[in-house]
Scaffold this motif. Structure first.
Motif, PDB file in Angstrom:
ATOM      1  N   ALA A  27      24.167  17.944 -18.290  1.00  0.00           N
ATOM      2  CA  ALA A  27      23.011  18.643 -18.849  1.00  0.00           C
ATOM      3  C   ALA A  27      23.458  20.000 -19.396  1.00  0.00           C
ATOM      4  O   ALA A  27      24.208  20.723 -18.738  1.00  0.00           O
ATOM      5  CB  ALA A  27      21.948  18.832 -17.782  1.00  0.00           C
ATOM      6  N   GLU A  28      23.000  20.325 -20.587  1.00  0.00           N
ATOM      7  CA  GLU A  28      23.384  21.585 -21.219  1.00  0.00           C
ATOM      8  C   GLU A  28      22.463  22.734 -20.825  1.00  0.00           C
ATOM      9  O   GLU A  28      22.832  23.902 -20.956  1.00  0.00           O
ATOM     10  CB  GLU A  28      23.391  21.414 -22.735  1.00  0.00           C
ATOM     11  N   THR A  29      21.259  22.406 -20.361  1.00  0.00           N
ATOM     12  CA  THR A  29      20.299  23.423 -19.951  1.00  0.00           C
ATOM     13  C   THR A  29      19.632  22.985 -18.648  1.00  0.00           C
ATOM     14  O   THR A  29      19.670  21.802 -18.280  1.00  0.00           O
ATOM     15  CB  THR A  29      19.189  23.622 -21.011  1.00  0.00           C
ATOM     16  N   ALA A  30      18.983  23.936 -17.989  1.00  0.00           N
ATOM     17  CA  ALA A  30      18.230  23.597 -16.782  1.00  0.00           C
ATOM     18  C   ALA A  30      17.085  22.649 -17.121  1.00  0.00           C
ATOM     19  O   ALA A  30      16.790  21.719 -16.370  1.00  0.00           O
ATOM     20  CB  ALA A  30      17.701  24.866 -16.130  1.00  0.00           C
ATOM     21  N   GLU A  31      16.438  22.860 -18.270  1.00  0.00           N
ATOM     22  CA  GLU A  31      15.348  21.976 -18.674  1.00  0.00           C
ATOM     23  C   GLU A  31      15.848  20.548 -18.868  1.00  0.00           C
ATOM     24  O   GLU A  31      15.205  19.587 -18.432  1.00  0.00           O
ATOM     25  CB  GLU A  31      14.680  22.475 -19.958  1.00  0.00           C
ATOM     26  N   GLN A  32      16.993  20.398 -19.491  1.00  0.00           N
ATOM     27  CA  GLN A  32      17.552  19.055 -19.687  1.00  0.00           C
ATOM     28  C   GLN A  32      17.874  18.413 -18.339  1.00  0.00           C
ATOM     29  O   GLN A  32      17.637  17.218 -18.140  1.00  0.00           O
ATOM     30  CB  GLN A  32      18.795  19.112 -20.570  1.00  0.00           C
ATOM     31  N   HIS A  91      21.082  31.556 -13.186  1.00  0.00           N
ATOM     32  CA  HIS A  91      19.884  30.903 -12.668  1.00  0.00           C
ATOM     33  C   HIS A  91      18.828  30.714 -13.750  1.00  0.00           C
ATOM     34  O   HIS A  91      18.717  31.529 -14.668  1.00  0.00           O
ATOM     35  CB  HIS A  91      19.294  31.715 -11.509  1.00  0.00           C
ATOM     36  N   ALA A  92      18.071  29.636 -13.597  1.00  0.00           N
ATOM     37  CA  ALA A  92      17.003  29.307 -14.539  1.00  0.00           C
ATOM     38  C   ALA A  92      15.810  28.749 -13.753  1.00  0.00           C
ATOM     39  O   ALA A  92      15.938  28.383 -12.583  1.00  0.00           O
ATOM     40  CB  ALA A  92      17.483  28.281 -15.563  1.00  0.00           C
ATOM     41  N   GLN A  93      14.678  28.703 -14.439  1.00  0.00           N
ATOM     42  CA  GLN A  93      13.449  28.198 -13.827  1.00  0.00           C
ATOM     43  C   GLN A  93      12.735  27.279 -14.818  1.00  0.00           C
ATOM     44  O   GLN A  93      12.652  27.593 -15.996  1.00  0.00           O
ATOM     45  CB  GLN A  93      12.549  29.385 -13.493  1.00  0.00           C
ATOM     46  N   VAL A 116      20.700  26.424 -10.674  1.00  0.00           N
ATOM     47  CA  VAL A 116      21.852  27.311 -10.692  1.00  0.00           C
ATOM     48  C   VAL A 116      22.958  26.659 -11.521  1.00  0.00           C
ATOM     49  O   VAL A 116      23.164  25.442 -11.443  1.00  0.00           O
ATOM     50  CB  VAL A 116      22.340  27.650  -9.260  1.00  0.00           C
ATOM     51  N   TYR A 117      23.649  27.476 -12.293  1.00  0.00           N
ATOM     52  CA  TYR A 117      24.772  27.011 -13.102  1.00  0.00           C
ATOM     53  C   TYR A 117      26.043  27.420 -12.375  1.00  0.00           C
ATOM     54  O   TYR A 117      26.288  28.606 -12.120  1.00  0.00           O
ATOM     55  CB  TYR A 117      24.718  27.658 -14.494  1.00  0.00           C
ATOM     56  N   HIS A 118      26.837  26.434 -11.995  1.00  0.00           N
ATOM     57  CA  HIS A 118      28.068  26.704 -11.251  1.00  0.00           C
ATOM     58  C   HIS A 118      29.150  25.739 -11.714  1.00  0.00           C
ATOM     59  O   HIS A 118      28.913  24.544 -11.837  1.00  0.00           O
ATOM     60  CB  HIS A 118      27.823  26.537  -9.747  1.00  0.00           C
TER      61      HIS A 118
END
Length: 155
Positions: A27-32, A91-93, A116-118
């Motif tokens: 996934a490239e984004t939290a939404e994806q 971090h994203a929401q 979280v992006y890790h």
């Protein structure tokens, strides 16, 4: 079957969430990621749900309960209410409404999820895991930061 519409509503499954479920891309984004997790519930891809949960939370997941919830509901549609991709550097929401039928009536699960992006990948931060993490322990996401300096504020 893979040319059917994706449960997340974005495109054909074979072009949308299936490559993520098969591990062919991330996934490239939290939404994806959130959309692909919804599709994973609809397609009963439980391994994917576990693998996309924060690394330190995966062992605390009730995989049997997740599988049962996935299987026992008819997943109708997903509405993304709002996506905030940059709460901070990692971090994203995503706020969403998952519509499903539980065998008796139509339900709407409304949630504001944090991610979280890790290590080059997005992970879901699961607020329902029963973990005892102190603020000074290493973060559940796998970063080298202490929990209180990383994901604590998002759980």
């Amino acid at each position: 079957m893979s040319n059917l519409s994706c449960p997340c509503g974005s495109a054909q499954y074979s072009q949308c969430c299936q490559p993520l479920h098969l591990g062919q891309k991330k996934a490239e984004t939290a939404e994806q990621l959130m959309k692909s997790r919804y599709s994973a519930f609809a397609k009963q891809e439980i391994t994917y749900i576990v693998a996309t949960t924060a690394l330190g939370q995966q062992q605390a997941l009730d995989v049997e309960a997740i599988a049962e919830w996935s299987k026992s509901n008819q997943w109708l549609k997903l509405d993304v209410v709002q996506a905030k991709e940059k709460l901070d550097k990692n971090h994203a929401q995503v706020e969403f409404k998952a519509h499903f039928h539980d065998g008796q009536q139509t339900q709407i699960h409304h949630e504001v999820s944090h991610f979280v992006y890790h290590a080059g990948q997005w992970y879901f931060l699961d607020p329902t895991t029963d973990q005892q993490v102190t603020m000074k322990q290493p973060c559940i996401c796998g970063s080298t930061k202490k929990f209180k300096q990383c994901c604590a504020q998002f759980l």
